[in-house]
Design an enzyme around this catalytic site. Structure first.
Site, short mmCIF file in Angstrom:
data_model
loop_
_atom_site.label_atom_id
_atom_site.label_comp_id
_atom_site.label_asym_id
_atom_site.label_seq_id
_atom_site.Cartn_x
_atom_site.Cartn_y
_atom_site.Cartn_z
N CYS A 93 0.87 -1.31 0.05
CA CYS A 93 -0.10 -0.02 0.00
C CYS A 93 0.77 1.06 -0.02
CB CYS A 93 -0.98 -0.01 1.11
SG CYS A 93 -2.36 1.11 1.06
N HIS A 210 -3.35 -5.64 1.02
CA HIS A 210 -2.83 -5.77 2.25
C HIS A 210 -2.64 -7.20 2.62
CE1 HIS A 210 -2.42 -1.55 3.69
NE2 HIS A 210 -3.10 -1.44 2.93
N GLU A 212 -1.08 -8.55 4.98
CA GLU A 212 -0.98 -8.73 6.49
C GLU A 212 -2.47 -8.78 7.14
OE1 GLU A 212 -1.21 -4.20 6.21
OE2 GLU A 212 -0.26 -6.09 4.81
#
Length: 232
Positions: A93, A210, A212
Site C-alpha cells: 500500500c 494488504h 498482512e
C-alpha cells in the site's frame, strides 16, 4: 536474522505487519526510519537482514504525492543496498507507493479513478507462482485480500507497461471471483488491472492490497499468508 518493518511518521500498518509475520513464526522488528535500517534492527549491516517490509499508512500525510517524501528518506538508500544484495523487500500500500517513488519498481501509483478512498475486499489473480511471494500459490489462483487506499491506481507509460509485460513483472491482477480480469473487477482503475509488480529482481515486490490483513485466521481470512511466507 530479523525482518525490518520500517516505520515513518504516518505509518499505521507497521504493527499489523509485525503481528502477521509473528503469526508465521518470523522474527520482525519495528525500525524507526531515522534510526537507520541496520541500527534499528540491531544488525551490523542491512544485508544481514532476513527481509524488509515497507508497510501501509500515510507517511508524511501523503503530502506532495503518496510516498514521495518517504522515498527520499536516507533509510531508503539502505533498503536499496539490501535489495541489491538479495534481501527480500516488500512494499504494501503506502509501501508500494514508496517503492515506486524510490525506483525499486517501475510505474507509479496515483489517485483512484473513483477519486475517493476505498476500503473493501477484492480478488487477486496470481500471475506468477515462481517467485518468493507467490510460491505458496498456484498459477491463476484467486485470492481474497483487502484494499485500503485513495491513491492505488497503477499507472505506467506505454514503454514501461510493455516492458513489465514482456519481462513478466506483473505479480497480481485484480479479477472477479472466477479469476476473470475485467474492468468491473478493477477497484481503482489500475492499468491492465495491475495490483502488484516485481522489481528488476524477483525478491523485490510491491502490492496495493494488504496481505498482512489476510493472514491472521480470526481477522480477514488467510489468503495473504503465502505472500509473507517469503520471509519464513
Amino acid at each position: 536474522m530479523t525482518v525490518a518493518v520500517v516505520r515513518f511518521g504516518g505509518s499505521n500498518c507497521d504493527r499489523d505487519a509485525v503481528a502477521a509475520l509473528g503469526h508465521l513464526g518470523v522474527d520482525a522488528a519495528l525500525v524507526w526510519h531515522e534510526d537507520g535500517l541496520a541500527d534499528g534492527a540491531g544488525v551490523a549491516d542491512p544485508t544481514d537482514l532476513e527481509g524488509v517490509v515497507l508497510p501501509g499508512g500515510f507517511s508524511y500525510g501523503d503530502y506532495l504525492r503518496a510516498g514521495a517524501i518517504a522515498a527520499r528518506a536516507p533509510i531508503l538508500e539502505e533498503v536499496r543496498t539490501a535489495a541489491e544484495a538479495g534481501v527480500p523487500v516488500l512494499g504494501v500500500c503506502n509501501g508500494a507507493q514508496i517503492g515506486a517513488e524510490s525506483g525499486l519498481v517501475a510505474g507509479a501509483f496515483t489517485t483512484n479513478a473513483s477519486a475517493r478512498f476505498q476500503c473493501e475486499h477484492v480478488h487477486l489473480r496470481v500471475e506468477r507462482a515462481d517467485t518468493p511471494w507467490t510460491a505458496a500459490y498456484e498459477p491463476g489462483e484467486v485470492l481474497a485480500v483487502p484494499i485500503a487506499h485513495a491513491e492505488g491506481r497503477f499507472v505506467a507509460d506505454e514503454a514501461t507497461a510493455e516492458r513489465l509485460a514482456d519481462e513478466d513483472r506483473v505479480l497480481f491482477r485484480y479479477c472477479d471471483a472466477d479469476g476473470s480480469v475485467t474492468d468491473e473487477a478493477n477497484p481503482n482503475g489500475s492499468r491492465h488491472n495491475v495490483a502488484g509488480v516485481l522489481g528488476d529482481d524477483d525478491h523485490v515486490a510491491v502490492m496495493m492490497p494488504h496481505p498482512e490483513r489476510a493472514t491472521l485466521p480470526d481477522v480477514g481470512g488467510t489468503d495473504g499468508q503465502g505472500v509473507l511466507r517469503a520471509f519464513a
